[in-house]
Design a protein around this motif. Structure first.
Motif, PDB file in Angstrom:
ATOM      1  N   MET A   1      39.940  39.914 100.874  1.00 19.81           N
ATOM      2  CA  MET A   1      41.051  40.762 100.466  1.00 19.81           C
ATOM      3  C   MET A   1      41.089  41.995 101.358  1.00 19.81           C
ATOM      4  SD  MET A   1      43.408  40.504  98.232  1.00 19.81           S
ATOM      5  CE  MET A   1      44.670  41.580  97.740  1.00 19.81           C
ATOM      6  N   ILE A   2      41.883  42.972 101.014  1.00 19.63           N
ATOM      7  CA  ILE A   2      42.002  44.191 101.825  1.00 19.63           C
ATOM      8  C   ILE A   2      40.659  44.913 101.857  1.00 19.63           C
ATOM      9  CG2 ILE A   2      43.102  46.455 101.960  1.00 19.63           C
ATOM     10  CD1 ILE A   2      45.558  45.140 100.628  1.00 19.63           C
ATOM     11  N   ASN A   3      40.227  45.304 103.059  1.00 17.00           N
ATOM     12  CA  ASN A   3      38.938  45.985 103.156  1.00 17.00           C
ATOM     13  C   ASN A   3      38.982  47.247 104.013  1.00 17.00           C
ATOM     14  OD1 ASN A   3      39.079  45.004 105.715  1.00 17.00           O
ATOM     15  ND2 ASN A   3      37.332  43.645 105.557  1.00 17.00           N
ATOM     16  N   GLY A   4      40.177  47.753 104.300  1.00 16.90           N
ATOM     17  CA  GLY A   4      40.262  48.982 105.073  1.00 16.90           C
ATOM     18  C   GLY A   4      41.689  49.457 105.230  1.00 16.90           C
ATOM     19  N   PHE A   5      41.824  50.672 105.743  1.00 15.13           N
ATOM     20  CA  PHE A   5      43.127  51.298 105.992  1.00 15.13           C
ATOM     21  C   PHE A   5      43.032  51.971 107.340  1.00 15.13           C
ATOM     22  CE2 PHE A   5      45.835  55.169 105.418  1.00 15.13           C
ATOM     23  CZ  PHE A   5      47.054  54.523 105.456  1.00 15.13           C
ATOM     24  N   ILE A   6      43.890  51.576 108.290  1.00 14.57           N
ATOM     25  CA  ILE A   6      43.734  52.104 109.646  1.00 14.57           C
ATOM     26  C   ILE A   6      44.766  53.149 110.050  1.00 14.57           C
ATOM     27  CG2 ILE A   6      42.476  50.125 110.526  1.00 14.57           C
ATOM     28  CD1 ILE A   6      45.125  49.184 111.804  1.00 14.57           C
ATOM     29  N   ASP A  48      37.562  56.724 113.589  1.00  7.80           N
ATOM     30  CA  ASP A  48      37.512  55.580 112.678  1.00  7.80           C
ATOM     31  C   ASP A  48      38.106  55.862 111.303  1.00  7.80           C
ATOM     32  OD1 ASP A  48      36.341  53.912 114.588  1.00  7.80           O
ATOM     33  OD2 ASP A  48      34.344  54.658 114.121  1.00  7.80           O
ATOM     34  N   ALA A  49      38.860  56.952 111.178  1.00  7.74           N
ATOM     35  CA  ALA A  49      39.544  57.279 109.922  1.00  7.74           C
ATOM     36  C   ALA A  49      41.019  56.891 110.052  1.00  7.74           C
ATOM     37  CB  ALA A  49      39.409  58.772 109.643  1.00  7.74           C
ATOM     38  N   PRO A  50      41.742  56.792 108.940  1.00  9.03           N
ATOM     39  CA  PRO A  50      43.173  56.477 109.030  1.00  9.03           C
ATOM     40  C   PRO A  50      43.918  57.493 109.891  1.00  9.03           C
ATOM     41  CG  PRO A  50      42.427  56.223 106.779  1.00  9.03           C
ATOM     42  CD  PRO A  50      41.295  56.859 107.544  1.00  9.03           C
ATOM     43  N   LEU A  51      44.847  57.000 110.684  1.00  9.13           N
ATOM     44  CA  LEU A  51      45.581  57.812 111.645  1.00  9.13           C
ATOM     45  C   LEU A  51      47.081  57.701 111.397  1.00  9.13           C
ATOM     46  CD1 LEU A  51      43.637  56.522 114.782  1.00  9.13           C
ATOM     47  CD2 LEU A  51      43.206  58.640 113.550  1.00  9.13           C
ATOM     48  N   ILE A  52      47.842  58.580 112.033  1.00  9.09           N
ATOM     49  CA  ILE A  52      49.294  58.450 112.106  1.00  9.09           C
ATOM     50  C   ILE A  52      49.588  57.807 113.445  1.00  9.09           C
ATOM     51  CG2 ILE A  52      51.476  59.684 112.315  1.00  9.09           C
ATOM     52  CD1 ILE A  52      50.238  61.896 110.580  1.00  9.09           C
ATOM     53  N   CYS A  53      50.423  56.775 113.459  1.00 10.63           N
ATOM     54  CA  CYS A  53      50.773  56.117 114.714  1.00 10.63           C
ATOM     55  C   CYS A  53      52.288  56.167 114.895  1.00 10.63           C
ATOM     56  CB  CYS A  53      50.293  54.675 114.735  1.00 10.63           C
ATOM     57  SG  CYS A  53      50.529  53.913 116.355  1.00 10.63           S
TER      58      CYS A  53
END
Length: 124
Positions: A1-6, A48-53
């Protein structure tokens, strides 16, 4: 299942303007780019933390997104306001909330909300 947020993607017709707003005006570092200086640009503070793209929606052949609300934190909101005004931003008055935050709300060039928060009470 979902295991991260990039990341949070912003698909825009104004990728250069948005990149400059987040990087130069708000001073959010560019972590990496996938395509060029204004397309596929990842901004954030920790690799390695969530970013704005930011993506050029015309190049991607996708509709523009929005509105989003991004929340950033600072140590001293009044100092941050002075710096943003020096960069030419016209700002509304910040507001103190009873739950312990002092907040400023502005919009980026695409109309996404940017909230800048100073914690005024220690959270335990």
């Amino acid at each position: 299942m979902i295991n991260g947020f990039i990341c949070t993607n912003i698909f825009t017709r104004n990728s250069k303007e948005l990149t400059l707003f987040y990087n130069k005006t708000l001073e959010i570092p560019i972590i990496k780019t996938d395509v060029d200086d204004y397309n596929g640009v990842y901004l954030g503070f920790i690799e390695d933390a969530p970013l704005i793209c930011i993506w050029d929606c015309i190049w991607c052949n996708l509709p523009s997104t929005g509105p989003n609300s991004f929340v950033f934190v600072c140590d001293n909101l009044d100092d941050t306001i002075v710096k943003l005004k020096d960069k030419g931003l016209i700002l509304a008055l910040p507001k103190k909330y009873e739950w312990g935050t002092y907040e400023l709300r502005v919009n980026d060039p695409d109309g996404n909300e940017v909230v800048i928060v100073e914690y005024t009470l220690k959270l335990t």
